[in-house]
Scaffold this motif. Sequence first.
Motif, short mmCIF file in Angstrom:
data_model
loop_
_atom_site.label_atom_id
_atom_site.label_comp_id
_atom_site.label_asym_id
_atom_site.label_seq_id
_atom_site.Cartn_x
_atom_site.Cartn_y
_atom_site.Cartn_z
N MET A 1 -44.25 -59.70 -21.65
CA MET A 1 -45.17 -60.52 -20.83
C MET A 1 -46.53 -59.84 -20.70
SD MET A 1 -43.81 -63.34 -19.53
CE MET A 1 -44.64 -63.58 -17.95
N ILE A 2 -47.58 -60.65 -20.76
CA ILE A 2 -48.93 -60.11 -20.61
C ILE A 2 -49.31 -60.19 -19.13
CG2 ILE A 2 -51.32 -60.36 -21.39
CD1 ILE A 2 -50.09 -62.21 -23.64
N PRO A 3 -49.88 -59.10 -18.55
CA PRO A 3 -50.24 -59.17 -17.14
C PRO A 3 -51.18 -60.34 -16.84
CG PRO A 3 -50.57 -56.96 -18.00
CD PRO A 3 -50.22 -57.83 -19.16
N ARG B 1 -36.85 -73.55 -24.90
CA ARG B 1 -36.48 -72.48 -25.82
C ARG B 1 -37.76 -71.77 -26.26
NH1 ARG B 1 -32.26 -76.04 -28.89
NH2 ARG B 1 -33.79 -76.24 -30.53
N GLY B 2 -38.15 -70.73 -25.56
CA GLY B 2 -39.27 -69.91 -26.00
C GLY B 2 -40.49 -69.93 -25.11
N ILE B 3 -40.62 -70.94 -24.25
CA ILE B 3 -41.88 -71.03 -23.48
C ILE B 3 -41.99 -69.90 -22.45
CG2 ILE B 3 -41.21 -72.57 -21.54
CD1 ILE B 3 -43.92 -74.10 -22.30
N MET B 4 -40.86 -69.35 -22.01
CA MET B 4 -40.92 -68.22 -21.06
C MET B 4 -41.56 -67.00 -21.73
SD MET B 4 -39.80 -68.85 -18.02
CE MET B 4 -39.16 -70.32 -17.25
N ASP B 5 -41.39 -66.86 -23.05
CA ASP B 5 -41.98 -65.74 -23.76
C ASP B 5 -43.39 -66.04 -24.25
OD1 ASP B 5 -39.66 -64.16 -23.52
OD2 ASP B 5 -38.74 -65.27 -25.17
N ASP B 6 -43.69 -67.30 -24.47
CA ASP B 6 -45.04 -67.69 -24.89
C ASP B 6 -45.49 -68.88 -24.05
OD1 ASP B 6 -47.41 -68.38 -26.05
OD2 ASP B 6 -46.54 -69.09 -27.94
N PRO B 7 -45.96 -68.62 -22.81
CA PRO B 7 -46.34 -69.74 -21.94
C PRO B 7 -47.56 -70.52 -22.44
CG PRO B 7 -46.81 -67.62 -20.90
CD PRO B 7 -46.07 -67.32 -22.15
N PHE B 8 -48.25 -69.97 -23.45
CA PHE B 8 -49.34 -70.74 -24.06
C PHE B 8 -48.76 -71.84 -24.96
CE2 PHE B 8 -51.24 -66.61 -23.19
CZ PHE B 8 -52.41 -66.99 -22.56
N ALA B 9 -47.50 -71.67 -25.37
CA ALA B 9 -46.89 -72.60 -26.33
C ALA B 9 -47.86 -72.83 -27.49
CB ALA B 9 -46.50 -73.92 -25.66
N LYS B 10 -48.25 -71.74 -28.12
CA LYS B 10 -49.36 -71.79 -29.09
C LYS B 10 -49.07 -72.76 -30.24
CE LYS B 10 -49.70 -67.13 -29.40
NZ LYS B 10 -49.11 -66.59 -28.15
N ASN B 11 -47.81 -72.83 -30.66
CA ASN B 11 -47.50 -73.76 -31.75
C ASN B 11 -47.86 -75.19 -31.38
OD1 ASN B 11 -45.19 -73.33 -29.91
ND2 ASN B 11 -44.19 -74.91 -31.12
N TYR B 12 -47.72 -75.55 -30.10
CA TYR B 12 -48.06 -76.91 -29.67
C TYR B 12 -49.56 -77.07 -29.43
CZ TYR B 12 -43.24 -78.36 -29.35
OH TYR B 12 -41.97 -78.73 -29.67
N ILE B 13 -50.16 -76.10 -28.76
CA ILE B 13 -51.59 -76.18 -28.46
C ILE B 13 -52.40 -76.31 -29.75
CG2 ILE B 13 -53.52 -74.74 -27.63
CD1 ILE B 13 -51.96 -76.12 -25.41
#
Length: 571
Positions: free
Chosen positions: A1-3, A131-143
């Motif tokens: 997680m990033i601060p 599945r995965g958004i907790m680790d990448d809350p940006f959901a970069k694949n979707y954005i």
Amino acid sequence: MIPRRLLRNSRKTEHGAKQFLISLAVRAAPFALLIASLSGIACVSALVLATALLRPALLGQTQQQQYDLMITGGKIIDGTGGSWYFGDVAIKGDTIAAIGKLDPATAARRIDASGLVVSPGFIDVHTHARRGIMDDPFAKNYIWQGVTTVMEGPDGSSPLPIKDALDRIAALHTAPNYGTLVGQGSIRQQVMGLVNRNATPEEIAKMRQITRQAMLDGAFGISTGLIYIPGNFTPTEEIVELAKVAGAMGGIHTSHMRDEAFHVLDSVKETIRIGEEGGLPTQVTHHKIIGTRNWGMSKETIRLVEEARARGVDATIDAYPYTASSSSTAILIPTWAQEGGQKALVERLDAPVQKAKIKAGVIENLKTDRGGGDPANVVIANCGFDPKLAGKNLSEITKLRGRELNLENAAETLLDLQHAGGCQAIYHAMDEQDTENILRYPFTMIGSDGEVPHFGVGAPHPRSYGTFARVLGRYVRERHTLTLEDAVRRMTSLPSARFRVYDRGLLRPGLKADVVVFDPATVADKATFENPHQYAVGFRDVIVNGKPVIENAKLTNERPGRVLYGPAKTK
Ligand SMILES: [Zn+2]
């Protein structure tokens, strides 16, 4: 997680420079007055000079810019399906404030969209983003493919209670907005476990109560996954009882149907029946025709949907633009053998007579269903117990295990994998003509069926990275299957009306400012089955709730997404 503090996009430096100029002008003004008086210039001239110096400072302090953000000069595709037009879009706070020829209005930030398309942000109606958004809350694949809202809880599966799941997402602060359905399978499992029998009236009453609570907590409706357990153990009548509850509270129903292969027509009929008897909108989700001998049946499935609509059933479709599907390897195992879950399945596989029966079912599925007649069509995406299997197909794995290649041995290998815990796999068993036929149907919207992948890990289906860009690149620009305006409609206003998200999905003053700016000449999916971990290209600006999450083709570190709540909660 990033601060969190590193993720905030600070604008302090810009603000500081402005303050400095203001204070400089304010300090300079009295000196100007003094010098003017001393040198004998008329008082009036001194005042004019002083005012001129003070004016920008006072303006800066007292007069706000008219808008926070203006996107100027782009081709506006407003989401209705109507033709594009040139115009400016102005945003104030989280809301679209004005659209039209807005120059010379002022804005704190301006985006020049000349030569580009400006459209509402895309709404993905079928995702497994949890599945995965907790680790990448940006959901970069979707954005990166212009998706500003993800809908979760499809295929009969959702966390329960819905409230806790949505609270977790709200606390996480995601880049896209996030809404959910409640899963019928999850509800049944909570009340009855994974048993293969009809529910008692008391159990149905309990399931209705959970459905009601989920709707009150903000679900947009109920989903079914009737190919999976325990959905597969559920008679239609039982689903209708829950559908009635969701429908009365403004919800919809979407279904991963019982069968997408030889019995697909019966499955579409069942989906329509749930809508008709449950009294709610109903949707065939990720519609596809599986298995070579069934190819071409999309003509019939669409006819069934059309007939239902003609008699007043609100039936629709969503789909993704690929000829391969993805699911757990359990989808090849007969459902009777899965009663009780993985532990019970392993016990059956350890009993020779039972195992032979299961294997016969797997062979049949490899032949006529998701195997598409060739084990090479089944490609492992991810295996928890053996990451090295990712990217290998079932033929290769069969040979690697020292077996001669035939359907029987491929089934044996598949059972080995399932015995060890199962894998996620990709199944190449669909036809391009069906895919195009389904995409062309006017009431088909776009849903990725994707997740938020761990970048670079495993060989997931490229749909998580590419779905929306692929529709715009391949099916609009290259194959002319859809017009650009119509494709955008299927990603914006069609899903927003479907899910009753009435404040999004169109470019209109007063609606929430989810806006994307993309280049129709270059927009494309890059993710392939061989090399899936590649973001889509062509999206230059992506704005969620008025805040850019991609600005000038760079991530901004903003996560302005919100939890969206369904009709029973928002009322
Ligand atoms: Zn599904």
